[in-house]
Each structure stands twice: as structure tokens, then as C-alpha cells.
Design an enzyme around this catalytic site. Sequence first.
Site, PDB file in Angstrom:
ATOM      1  N   ASP A 158      -0.443  41.663  35.091  1.00  0.00           N
ATOM      2  CA  ASP A 158       0.687  42.526  34.715  1.00  0.00           C
ATOM      3  C   ASP A 158       0.211  43.794  34.002  1.00  0.00           C
ATOM      4  O   ASP A 158       0.707  44.136  32.921  1.00  0.00           O
ATOM      5  CB  ASP A 158       1.675  41.767  33.807  1.00  0.00           C
ATOM      6  N   GLU A 354      10.922  40.500  40.007  1.00  0.00           N
ATOM      7  CA  GLU A 354      10.503  40.683  38.620  1.00  0.00           C
ATOM      8  C   GLU A 354       9.567  41.888  38.530  1.00  0.00           C
ATOM      9  O   GLU A 354       9.281  42.568  39.514  1.00  0.00           O
ATOM     10  CB  GLU A 354       9.804  39.419  38.099  1.00  0.00           C
TER      11      GLU A 354
END
Length: 496
Positions: A158, A354
Amino acid sequence: MKSKKMTKLPAADFLVRQETAYIRSHTVTWESPSDNQYYLEYSYDRSVWFALNGGNAIPLPQDVLEVTPALQAHDSSGCKLSLAALETLQARYGAPEPVYLSEAEEVTLPSPDAEPPSKITVSYTNGMREERTVIWDGLTGTIQEPRYAAPLISHRADPYIYRHTDGKYYFMASHTDAGHNLDGRYQYLYLILRCADTLEDLTDNSGRYTEKIIYAHEPINGGAMSPHLWAPELHYIHGGWFVYYTATISDQSSWRIRPHCLACTGSDPMRDPWIEKGPIRTTVEGDIAFTDFSLDHTYFSHNGRDYLLWAQKTNNISDILIAELADPWTICTPAVCLTHPEYNWELHGFPVNEGPAVIRHEGRIFMTFSASGTDALYCVGLLYADENADLLKAASWKKCPHPVFQSSSVTGYYGLGHNSFTRSTDDSEDLIIYHGRQEARYLGEGDYQPLYDAGRNAYVGKVFWGSDGMPSFSVPGAPIAARRADLTVTAKVKTI
């Protein structure tokens, strides 16, 4: 303005579009498709193949199967397909091809002693045109391509990179421990902020960055579970420094997670203390925001308004929502769903949207997001809206029906996702910062838990803006030239 004379470069063999292309089906090991569900690849030369639909199954009607029996037979050589038919498939299931240099400006010098230009204009196969630096040795020049360590930073998922107004780069990511791989107790315990003067200096072992742990959390439930400190992002909002991150809100369960905020008490995020502002909250009574599993929040400002994007589960399905911010840790409008998992590439393992990220270009606002479970089929989708539209209305956003960035067995990058965007150190190009794996592993392989696999690394890629104003992210790890020779240009001397 006089147009520049361009020279066509030799196209890569597997991108030469003749009258026909080829398509084939193949089997997979991670799941059994239902009737008329096929995993399809296409090729222009029967050598290099591109997986449609992010490598996920494609439902085919019976009439298609009747005219293409090779698909049912899993014929490795494939069956012929017209370019028109292929383009129809690509519009629905994507065209995961590399973007390569296609033309270079012709350079003519007035005399042998004249200095050649430091930059020339080039074109790419997606229609993008830009200037690139050339290093000359006499009359022979080499077009400079992006050069970044691969990976830029290891064992970080991420990834988020923010370039501040002073030019400094800041890096944050979900912190994994390769020394205790696949053991959740040791994963996601720290929020670490890294700073460097250039993007290249952020890389591991450069020795030219500073780093600071700004928040830490012990494993919960007697040290048995990760606190899930996920997806941290550094934002500079109206003169203050803030970090968004996801964390558990329970001392017993690591899966009760919500978006949180840290605030820096001073002007220097690397030196001054950070304080907890707690979970992100809403002023809208009875709203759905943050009432269930919520994560991956990001910030952007547009036309004087501040917005928060985040992912949230409803009935165990993860959507992406948007709301307006009153301050960096408080939303003040009802949550609006912008995208909901609906296609096969969003449903592998779990129904997931997401990791939203925002980039702007030529009157549009683009939002990338990640889809499916976090194994090798994790991929990136795209929404976009007109910059003058009401961004709090779902109808203002259009969704691409296929992934725009996906795994590549040719380059050996898998499970691409949860990206951010930044600019190059010389400010010449947009870059996508993403994580990827170097091995193809899938949910369902025994007790494999990709979430606790420290094999996700942070990488840098170039954003290619097409002639239609849409972004292309090429193929992970692919160079900008199909052949090294395509980077070489030769200047001519004008003759009288």
C-alpha cells in the site's frame, strides 16, 4: 507553429497488427470455472500473450463457442480473431499491452559543430507525445528512460509517496516483517515515515533518507493478532500535517477496523511530535459512514472543497465511498457509494473495491482503486469524472468495465494494487507508485494468507496519457522501448 518531423521506430513484433489476431483459452489452478467460463488470452504473433479481464474468467455465450471450437479445446496455438472482434473484447475486458516508443523527432543540425538539443519530442503507441532528455555522443544520442530501483522499497504494501511544496519526498506504507513472513503477530505494527530530497533517494540502502516511527501498536489479544496498521498516507492539509491510517478499534478482535488520523504538532513532520486524533467521525446522524469494516481513506481537495474517499463493507462487500470534510478527521455530508464490486475481476476471493487514489489531468479527475483478494489476481480499476461535475453524486463518475493495471507473467510482477501518484524529481512526468509480488500465489492454496505475506514491494511506474486524455499504466516492469535500439537517435547535419 511548424510541426516537427518524426521518424517511425520499428514496432515490436507482437504489437504489429495484421488483419487478424489470435485468441486462446487456458486452464487455471486456483478455481474451477462454471459452464461457459473461460480464461482468455490474445496475441498478435502467437508468441506473446495478453490475459483479458485481469486473468479472471470470462463468460462466453454458446454461439461464440460454436464458431471458436479451439477455445473449448484449450488449443495452445489459439484461433484466429479479426481485429474488429478483438477491439470489441478489449473494450469490455481490457488491453493489457505495454506502451512503447513509436516515433522520435528527427534532429538536423546546421553544422557539424552545432550543439544537438538536450530534449527531443517522442510519441508512444497509445498516442502520447512528450519531450524526453537525450544524452549525446557526437551525432549519436540515447533517449533517457525512467530509471528507478525495482523494487524501490522492499516489504512495504500500500505504498504512498507525497511530494511537498519544497520538493522533498515522503514515503509511508503498510509495514511487513520479512523475518517473520506469514506470521500475523509480527505484521503491521508500525507507522514509519521516510523522507528524502529526491524520489531516487527514498530507495532502500541509498543512505540518503531519514526515517522515523511515528506510531506503534503491540499485537492484541494477548499478543496473538496484528493490530492491522494499514495503508498510512501523509497529507498536508491547510498548513498542517496529518497521517491517515487504518487500525483496529478492539482489544479482542483485529478485524474491527476503522479509519484513523494522526496530527503533527509542529511544522516539521520528521522532528515534531505526532498526536492521535482518533477514528475519523461523521457529523451526519444515522449515516452509514464508518459503521462497519472501513479502511484505506485518502484525501483530495478540488474547487475549494475537501473530500475523503474510503472503502467500507456492507453485507461483507467492500465499496468505495465519498464524503466532504469539515476538518481532516471529520466528514460532514452523507457517505455516497461511488463503486461496488460487480465484475469478475472485482470478485476473486472476496468482493472488494478498496485503496482509492486520485490524479487529475486535462479537465478530468481520475480515481484508481484495487479489486479482489490480495493474491496474484489483485488488480487496479478506474473511475473518472469531469472536473466541473458534482463529485458527491455517483452519476458524475464513469467506471471502466475492465482492470487498467494487472499482473504480468512476462515481466514477473503479480498482485498489483493499492497505488498512489506522484511526480518525478525533475517534474516532467506523472508516476504511479504501487505494490506488487514477485511470485504468483493464489487464495485457496492450502492455508496461504496473502495478507501476511511480506513479499509485497513498492515499485514506480510511468503514467502514459493517451491522445484521448485517458491514462495508461503499461505493463509493470516494462521499459519504454520495445528494443534498446529504439532509444538511439542519430542527428543529421544539414547540407547546402
